[in-house]
Motif scaffolding. Structure first.
Motif, PDB file in Angstrom:
ATOM      1  N   VAL A 201       1.047  -1.122   0.020  1.00 15.45           N
ATOM      2  CA  VAL A 201       0.110  -0.038  -0.017  1.00 15.45           C
ATOM      3  C   VAL A 201       0.742   1.285  -0.257  1.00 15.45           C
ATOM      4  O   VAL A 201       1.837   1.291   0.856  1.00 15.45           O
ATOM      5  CB  VAL A 201      -0.823   0.137   1.344  1.00 15.45           C
ATOM      6  N   LYS A 202       0.477   2.204  -0.808  1.00 16.00           N
ATOM      7  CA  LYS A 202       1.083   3.602  -0.966  1.00 16.00           C
ATOM      8  C   LYS A 202       0.762   4.506   0.156  1.00 16.00           C
ATOM      9  O   LYS A 202      -0.420   4.636   0.358  1.00 16.00           O
ATOM     10  CB  LYS A 202       1.269   4.036  -2.253  1.00 16.00           C
ATOM     11  N   PHE A 203       1.632   5.391   0.592  1.00  7.66           N
ATOM     12  CA  PHE A 203       1.537   6.385   1.540  1.00  7.66           C
ATOM     13  C   PHE A 203       1.900   7.781   1.070  1.00  7.66           C
ATOM     14  O   PHE A 203       2.678   8.023   0.065  1.00  7.66           O
ATOM     15  CB  PHE A 203       2.644   6.162   2.845  1.00  7.66           C
ATOM     16  N   ILE A 204       1.026   8.817   1.471  1.00  8.41           N
ATOM     17  CA  ILE A 204       1.323   9.952   1.204  1.00  8.41           C
ATOM     18  C   ILE A 204       1.384  10.711   2.640  1.00  8.41           C
ATOM     19  O   ILE A 204       0.639  10.526   3.397  1.00  8.41           O
ATOM     20  CB  ILE A 204       0.113  10.942   0.392  1.00  8.41           C
ATOM     21  N   GLU A 205       2.559  11.565   2.706  1.00  6.85           N
ATOM     22  CA  GLU A 205       3.013  12.127   4.110  1.00  6.85           C
ATOM     23  C   GLU A 205       2.702  13.722   3.938  1.00  6.85           C
ATOM     24  O   GLU A 205       2.931  14.207   2.943  1.00  6.85           O
ATOM     25  CB  GLU A 205       4.663  11.923   4.382  1.00  6.85           C
ATOM     26  N   ILE A 206       2.224  13.999   5.012  1.00  3.66           N
ATOM     27  CA  ILE A 206       1.911  15.683   4.929  1.00  3.66           C
ATOM     28  C   ILE A 206       2.199  16.167   6.237  1.00  3.66           C
ATOM     29  O   ILE A 206       2.242  15.543   7.272  1.00  3.66           O
ATOM     30  CB  ILE A 206       0.304  16.071   4.970  1.00  3.66           C
ATOM     31  N   PRO A 207       3.167  17.316   6.393  1.00  2.00           N
ATOM     32  CA  PRO A 207       3.607  17.705   7.578  1.00  2.00           C
ATOM     33  C   PRO A 207       2.485  18.381   8.453  1.00  2.00           C
ATOM     34  O   PRO A 207       1.522  18.905   8.182  1.00  2.00           O
ATOM     35  CB  PRO A 207       4.474  19.096   7.141  1.00  2.00           C
ATOM     36  N   VAL A 208       2.974  18.072   9.940  1.00  2.00           N
ATOM     37  CA  VAL A 208       2.023  18.698  10.949  1.00  2.00           C
ATOM     38  C   VAL A 208       2.922  18.845  12.098  1.00  2.00           C
ATOM     39  O   VAL A 208       4.115  18.380  12.393  1.00  2.00           O
ATOM     40  CB  VAL A 208       1.116  17.391  11.398  1.00  2.00           C
ATOM     41  N   LYS A 209       2.382  20.065  12.881  1.00  2.00           N
ATOM     42  CA  LYS A 209       3.127  20.402  13.979  1.00  2.00           C
ATOM     43  C   LYS A 209       2.444  19.844  15.192  1.00  2.00           C
ATOM     44  O   LYS A 209       1.292  19.740  15.592  1.00  2.00           O
ATOM     45  CB  LYS A 209       3.243  21.836  14.279  1.00  2.00           C
ATOM     46  N   TRP A 210       3.422  18.922  15.909  1.00  2.00           N
ATOM     47  CA  TRP A 210       2.946  18.018  17.407  1.00  2.00           C
ATOM     48  C   TRP A 210       3.188  18.847  18.354  1.00  2.00           C
ATOM     49  O   TRP A 210       4.321  19.590  18.665  1.00  2.00           O
ATOM     50  CB  TRP A 210       3.689  17.030  17.252  1.00  2.00           C
ATOM     51  N   THR A 211       2.197  19.097  19.357  1.00  2.00           N
ATOM     52  CA  THR A 211       2.276  19.599  20.597  1.00  2.00           C
ATOM     53  C   THR A 211       2.024  18.970  21.663  1.00  2.00           C
ATOM     54  O   THR A 211       0.739  18.334  21.698  1.00  2.00           O
ATOM     55  CB  THR A 211       1.282  20.980  20.414  1.00  2.00           C
ATOM     56  N   ALA A 212       2.693  18.897  22.648  1.00  2.00           N
ATOM     57  CA  ALA A 212       2.554  18.136  23.723  1.00  2.00           C
ATOM     58  C   ALA A 212       1.279  18.108  24.447  1.00  2.00           C
ATOM     59  O   ALA A 212       0.623  19.215  24.601  1.00  2.00           O
ATOM     60  CB  ALA A 212       3.381  18.061  24.774  1.00  2.00           C
TER      61      ALA A 212
END
Length: 246
Positions: A201-212
């Motif tokens: 299966v193919k994946f597409i990554e998109i950026p995200v900012k993680w906050t605790a």
């Protein structure tokens, strides 16, 4: 057969979240079109606090005239069991894995949907490691360990993915139902990436900012993360026919 995007089921395991659970639901409902959402499934357990359950009931009362909102008391143990039961309940063509503590930014759901409509057979996944993403409030020791682990797993599975352990993803539901899941604790989230990878299966990554998280207590200790190595090694050398449900 090529998958088609019809609508999305939101699965929200909830333990001790209140305002973050409410904000997650409010953000999704304010940023997504109603026709793109099949339902919200809030999964609670014996350990869910009364305040958390009340918040889930408030969300159901607020939005049930717009879309179905279910509060499901899980029978399988642990967070992996909660998500698996949510997937089995889902009526949407696609499901999203996310948390209720705002460590998975609900504003990203609309972008998940947009990309999945164009690529309905793929998995769209968030990454904290690409340009535009990042970490806020993440333990520095864990950050280094996370970076090393991401690279080792990518090499082991021969993929160009930067954030395999971050379980904020949208999947075709039929794909999820077709796979034999073995993990019930947090390594389940790694398993949800690795088994589809093994199946091509193919994946597409998109950026995200993680906050605790600012509410509740994480159920995943630092040392428990080392169990991910066992899961990765096991899945890497499974026979493909053993990955699918028979």
């Amino acid at each position: 057969m090529r998958e088609k995007f019809k609508n999305l089921s939101i699965i929200l395991p909830a333990m001790d979240e209140t305002y973050s659970l409410r904000q997650t639901a409010d953000t999704i409902m304010s940023t997504c079109r109603r026709e793109d959402l099949a339902e919200i499934i809030i999964v609670v357990c014996d350990r869910s606090t009364p305040e958390c359950v009340r918040t889930a009931e408030e969300i159901r009362a607020k939005y049930s005239q717009s879309i179905p909102v279910f509060i499901h008391h899980q029978k399988k143990p642990f967070v992996g069991g909660a998500v698996q039961e949510g997937i089995e309940m889902a009526s949407g063509s696609h499901v999203v894995l996310m948390s209720s503590d705002l460590e998975t930014d609900p504003n990203l759901i609309q972008e998940f949907i947009r990309l999945e409509k164009k690529n309905p057979e793929k998995i769209v996944t968030a990454t904290r490691w690409k340009k535009g993403g990042g970490f806020k409030g993440y333990n520095k020791v864990k950050l280094v360990a996370n970076c090393i682990f991401q690279r080792l797993i990518a090499i082991l599975f021969l993929v160009n993915l930067s954030d395999i352990t971050y379980a904020y993803r949208i999947f075709p539901k039929e794909l999820m139902l077709s796979i034999r899941w073995e993990e019930l604790k947090h390594p389940f989230f790694l398993e949800t990436a690795l088994k589809p990878i093994r199946l091509g299966v193919k994946f597409i990554e998109i950026p995200v900012k993680w906050t605790a998280r600012t509410e509740g207590v994480s159920q995943n200790s630092f040392w428990a993360n080392f169990k991910y190595f066992k899961t990765a090694w096991h899945v890497r050398f499974m026979k493909k026919e053993d990955i699918r449900n028979r």
